[in-house]
Design an enzyme around this catalytic site. Structure first.
Site, PDB file in Angstrom:
ATOM      1  N   HIS A   6       2.191 -11.352  14.161  1.00  0.00           N
ATOM      2  CA  HIS A   6       3.224 -12.158  14.979  1.00  0.00           C
ATOM      3  C   HIS A   6       2.843 -13.861  15.237  1.00  0.00           C
ATOM      4  CE1 HIS A   6       6.567 -12.227  17.194  1.00  0.00           C
ATOM      5  NE2 HIS A   6       6.497 -11.409  18.341  1.00  0.00           N
ATOM      6  N   THR A  55       0.829  -1.263  -0.040  1.00  0.00           N
ATOM      7  CA  THR A  55       0.006   0.140  -0.052  1.00  0.00           C
ATOM      8  C   THR A  55       0.802   1.346   0.119  1.00  0.00           C
ATOM      9  OG1 THR A  55      -1.830   1.075   1.047  1.00  0.00           O
ATOM     10  CG2 THR A  55      -0.092   0.209   2.442  1.00  0.00           C
TER      11      THR A  55
END
Length: 406
Positions: free
Chosen positions: A369, A317
């Site tokens: 994560h 992006t």
């Protein structure tokens, strides 16, 4: 014969659409394949073409949510195409307008004050509590001034004591696409262990390459040599070095992809759209720039299809086009990583032991994560940085002309 037009399936995961706009009116004659409506799905806005020619009868209103396979209109295929209207014979006689009778004004009866006046119903009380609005500030429209559920829904929190000036406001319904984007963004925040790591990139080498070859590149290939091809190439190289970033969680398993389908976030007229560059690892600089241009144009013109936005293993992006210096991009689920590009600003850096001015971009990697460790995330972003700062060596195999197909 009357044909029932049903909502076709825009994609496998889409079960309903919303009527965004009717392009024809009830009773109009439509031609086969003529666009009769625009429908919003949770991924794109699509046109609905007429299946046959005939007179149309609408069966759904603008804003209605319609299930896939449900009838939205009828087309009378036996009706003949009307000829163009001409002359006074086609004009309908206007009925004479009758003057309305004047009625004596009715006297308003004062509202009866009872124990129920200003008291919210249980449903209304729950809504007011959720909004944090005191029931004493709401005027009830129910019997004897009782506050109804509808009163509570329409109630808005106080904006303070006005001191003059315009205090107007407007409300507009969110499109299905916007609601779905909002839902997915909240889901990404709530359902992933999202972290963001940052780095900075000296863009000097890319600036030099673009300045030297951009005119020749555009003249030969018909597309500009932009930054997106360099970033896509750098991301592909980093994904091959750190395959966990090119992975997704599926229940108790991790799926690691052997291909790179790169999603490109594009701001369209209906909201954020994320078309996908398929097998980007097989494309050259020219191929990437051509595909980025094609998808961006289709997205901004509202012609993008659901299939073109389905899938993707990693997203890029670019908030820099709007002037963003730094941000924490949100993961595009079910993907596990997204790279955020930002604006390029001349900054002071240390080069060969001396202070120098260089075009610098801050980059950000947001990652899940749960499957990507800190070592892999930082290593991935460093690999992107290295490739962008040494593109001739790491992205072009030392042969710029061949890489750019010049």
């Amino acid at each position: 014969m009357v044909l029932e037009m049903k909502v076709p399936s825009p994609g496998e995961s889409i079960t309903e659409v919303e009527i965004a706009e009717w392009l024809v009116e009830d009773g109009d004659y439509v031609e086969k394949d003529q666009a009769i409506a625009e429908v919003d799905s949770d991924k794109a806005t699509l046109e609905l073409p007429a299946e046959e020619s005939g007179i149309i009868t609408l069966k759904a209103e603008v804003g209605d949510a319609v299930a896939v396979g449900e009838v939205v209109c009828l087309i009378d295929t036996s009706a003949e195409k009307p000829e163009g209207s001409s002359g006074a014979s086609d004009k309908k006689e206007e009925p004479k307008k009758e003057e309305p009778k004047k009625e004596a004004p009715k006297k308003e009866e004062p509202k009866k004050e009872t124990y129920a006046s200003g008291t919210p119903s249980p449903a209304a009380k729950k809504i007011l509590d959720e909004k944090g609005i005191d029931s004493s500030s709401v005027s009830g429209s129910g019997k004897d001034g009782r506050i109804t559920k509808d009163d509570a829904v329409k109630a808005v929190p106080s904006m303070g004591t006005p001191t003059g000036g315009n205090r107007g406001e407007s409300r507009s319904k969110l499109s299905m696409l916007r609601r779905k984007v909002a839902e997915r963004l909240v889901s990404a925040k709530n359902e992933t262990a999202m972290l963001t790591t940052f780095n900075e990139v000296d863009m000097s080498a890319i600036f030099e390459l673009r300045n030297q070859y951009k005119e020749e590149f555009k003249n030969k290939h018909g597309v500009s040599l932009g930054f997106m091809s360099f970033f896509t190439k750098a991301v592909i190289r980093a994904l091959e070095m750190y395959p966990a970033v090119n992975s997704m969680i599926d229940g108790k398993e991790m799926i690691t992809y052997e291909f790179c389908d790169i999603s490109i976030a594009v701001s369209g007229p209906k909201g954020l759209m994320v078309p996908v560059i398929r097998n980007a690892e097989n494309l050259t600089f020219r191929g990437i720039e051509s595909e980025v241009k094609r998808l961006a144009i289709r997205a901004r013109e509202g012609e993008i299809t659901v299939d073109e936005m389905t899938g993707g293993t990693f997203t890029i992006t670019n908030g820099g086009v709007f002037g963003s210096m730094l941000s924490t991009p949100i993961i595009n689920p079910p993907q596990s990583g997204i790279l955020g590009m930002h604006n390029i600003v001349e900054r002071a850096i240390v080069r060969d032991g001396a202070i120098a001015i260089a075009p610098v971009m801050y980059v950000a990697l947001s990652y899940d994560h749960r499957i990507i460790d800190g070592k892999e995330s930082v290593g991935f972003l460093v690999a992107v940085k290295e490739a962008l700062e040494s593109p001739e060596e790491l992205l072009m195999d030392g042969n710029v002309k061949k890489a750019l197909e010049l």
